[in-house]
Design a protein around this motif. Structure first.
Motif, PDB file in Angstrom:
ATOM      1  N   GLY A 194       0.770  -1.234   0.000  1.00  0.00           N
ATOM      2  CA  GLY A 194       0.000   0.000   0.000  1.00  0.00           C
ATOM      3  C   GLY A 194       0.796   1.276   0.000  1.00  0.00           C
ATOM      4  N   HIS A 197      -2.088   5.527  -4.994  1.00  0.00           N
ATOM      5  CA  HIS A 197      -1.437   4.225  -4.889  1.00  0.00           C
ATOM      6  C   HIS A 197      -2.423   3.147  -4.440  1.00  0.00           C
ATOM      7  N   TRP A 198      -3.257   3.475  -3.456  1.00  0.00           N
ATOM      8  CA  TRP A 198      -4.202   2.482  -2.936  1.00  0.00           C
ATOM      9  C   TRP A 198      -5.213   2.044  -3.994  1.00  0.00           C
ATOM     10  N   GLY A 237      -2.409   1.710  -7.762  1.00  0.00           N
ATOM     11  CA  GLY A 237      -1.086   1.102  -7.692  1.00  0.00           C
ATOM     12  C   GLY A 237      -1.138  -0.410  -7.826  1.00  0.00           C
ATOM     13  N   GLY A 282      -1.938  -1.702  -4.530  1.00  0.00           N
ATOM     14  CA  GLY A 282      -2.845  -0.892  -3.732  1.00  0.00           C
ATOM     15  C   GLY A 282      -3.910  -1.745  -3.054  1.00  0.00           C
ATOM     16  N   TRP A 283      -4.138  -1.499  -1.784  1.00  0.00           N
ATOM     17  CA  TRP A 283      -5.030  -2.395  -1.037  1.00  0.00           C
ATOM     18  C   TRP A 283      -6.485  -2.254  -1.468  1.00  0.00           C
ATOM     19  N   LYS A 341      -7.398  -1.472  -4.537  1.00  0.00           N
ATOM     20  CA  LYS A 341      -7.458  -2.152  -5.830  1.00  0.00           C
ATOM     21  C   LYS A 341      -7.594  -3.656  -5.638  1.00  0.00           C
TER      22      LYS A 341
END
Length: 502
Positions: A80, A153-154, A157, A160-161, A163
């Motif tokens: 993350g 990013h989350w 990415g 990413g958590w 995602k």
């Protein structure tokens, strides 16, 4: 660390050209936003509002090149979170199998950088007219670093958590619009209401600016949503048709409601397509065009009636960023949990609640709540210490004078004709006005004699303000905007003229 190569043999020139074009279109949205906002603010803050968007193109892109892109998309140090691994974009023309499989990673960095630029620019609409310039510039730099980059990013990415949880956000419903809307609300609450705030009035001074900004935003959104397909492919075509369908639906829905209520507002007609665009942004690459029409119409109706009753809300969000972008983004992200189909986007899509998978709705709610909480915490965590350290709110007298004059020392408008300006200069010269006397609050008036002798004459005062610079009040400065002549913008009909004193 992400897999990169230096080979250019697999570059698809069509994909690369489309992504670079999309980056240019998204960059266009920031000056478009400046015009959209600029036409809606009070005339005394026009330059400042334009600058609040313009400066993001400088500060945020420098941050993006230095470490922002690396924080958002670079080799992760843990689940993350990004790193400094791609700081100053030192990977050159490398490819990346995840982010840019068919074109240079630099193009992807450029494209995502334009998103980072416009997001804090959206926030500026909530605080214009009462926040000091230097604290604002510090705020957008820190906010992009600690709020936008991690959220990007989350959601987007590789690790990413959100995602991996399953939250869908094709082009920025959570990352851009919810973050900006919530941050704008929190910032407006921390700053407090404007000294001359009137919830029942409008300060819009130049609707042609706003119409121009709306049209350019509509065009630029083609890159915002279409480029999020990450290539010149069928998903890009789907995203584009959904984008324009939603914008058109927002416009028509708003105008129809206005017409039913008795008049069609130009400023409202400009907000309609923006609401439609905000609403469809998270879903545009996952749903059929019919659902895009429904998403835009539902969101536009809700936002319309929220704005209709905003005078009951106890906060001063100057240009309704919280309602248009915050609420619009929340509704769009929620509705993305209902209507997506895996069959229209086999790579990144998923079935929603209407297609037998109600769990998607909970994934969307998780993304919405994360964006709301994170944006609120970051904004308060930046602005409250800034306020304690250096003060972020303008002095009341400076606020009433306007930021164009107090923060920039300039004035954009010619508020009287050349003839009136020359007349003022001539009167001052004939009276032998000195530098000290130029600061006197004397008044000038226009006298109106109606053609009809039965009508009464009346006078219109010309407000005169001189702001001397260090050693500069002379005839040239008098002629160059150190005098400000503001004709009251009131239209007099025959009955009103009768009421005017001789």
């Amino acid at each position: 660390m992400e897999n990169t190569t230096t080979s250019q043999s697999n570059h698809d020139t069509g994909d690369n050209a489309w992504m670079m074009t999309s980056a240019a279109l998204v960059l266009l949205m920031t000056p478009a936003l400046a015009f959209f906002y600029g036409g809606l603010v009070d005339r005394k803050n026009v330059l400042n509002q334009l600058f609040l968007s313009f400066i993001c193109m400088g500060i945020i892109f420098v941050q993006w090149v230095l470490f922002g892109f690396s924080f958002a998309f670079g080799p992760p140090v843990s689940a993350g979170f990004g790193s400094f691994g791609w700081a100053v974009l030192r990977f050159g023309e490398s490819d990346n199998k995840i982010y840019s499989p068919t074109y240079p990673l630099l193009t992807y960095a450029l494209y995502q950088g334009t998103f980072a630029i416009i997001t804090p620019a959206l926030i500026s609409g909530a605080i214009v007219g009462r926040m000091k310039l230097i604290p604002y510039m510090i705020f957008i730099f820190i906010w992009t670093t600690v709020c936008y980059d991690p959220m990007a990013h989350w959601v987007w990415g590789s690790n990413g958590w959100l995602k991996h949880l399953g939250t869908l956000d094709f082009a920025g419903g959570t990352v851009v619009h919810i973050l900006a809307g919530v941050s704008g609300l929190v910032a407006s609450l921390i700053l407090g209401k404007r000294s001359d705030y009137d919830p029942h009035s409008t300060t819009a001074h130049n609707l042609p600016f706003t119409i121009l900004g709306t049209c350019l935003l509509w065009v630029g959104w083609s890159g915002f949503n279409g480029g999020s397909s990450n290539g010149a492919n069928g998903i890009a075509a789907l995203a584009l048709i959904n984008t324009h369908a939603a914008a058109a639906t927002g416009l028509v829905t708003w105008v129809v409601i206005d017409a039913i209520r008795g008049h069609v507002s130009i400023s409202g007609s400009c907000i309609g397509p923006i609401v439609g665009l905000v609403a469809v942004t998270p879903a545009c690459g996952f749903v059929q065009p019919g659902w895009a029409l429904l998403i835009a119409s539902i969101t536009t109706v809700v936002v319309y009636f929220l704005l209709l009753n905003k005078h009951h809300m106890h906060f001063d969000d100057t240009l309704d960023v919280a309602i248009v972008h915050g609420c619009g983004g929340i509704l769009g992200a929620f509705l993305t949990g209902l209507f997506p189909e895996k069959s229209v986007n086999l790579k990144d899509g998923a079935d929603g609640a209407f297609y037998g998978r109600p769990i998607q709705l909970w994934y969307q709610i998780a993304g919405i709540l994360t964006a709301i909480g994170f944006a609120a915490a970051c904004t308060a965590g930046i602005l409250l210490p800034l306020d304690w350290i250096m003060g972020i709110r303008l002095a009341k007298e400076d606020e009433l004078d306007g930021l164009d004059l107090t923060e920039h020392g300039e004035n954009w408008q010619v508020t009287a004709s050349r003839a009136v300006n020359d007349l003022v200069k001539k009167v001052l010269e004939e009276q032998g006005v000195t530098k000290e006397e130029a600061e006197d609050n004397g008044t000038l008036e226009l006298h109106y004699n109606p053609k009809n002798p039965n009508k009464k004459a009346f006078k219109i005062p010309l407000v005169k303000r001189i702001k001397p610079s260090d050693s500069q009040i002379d005839n040239d400065s008098v002629n160059n905007n150190h005098f400000e002549h503001n004709l009251n913008e009131k239209k007099f009909d025959d009955d009103e003229i009768d009421k005017q004193p001789n």
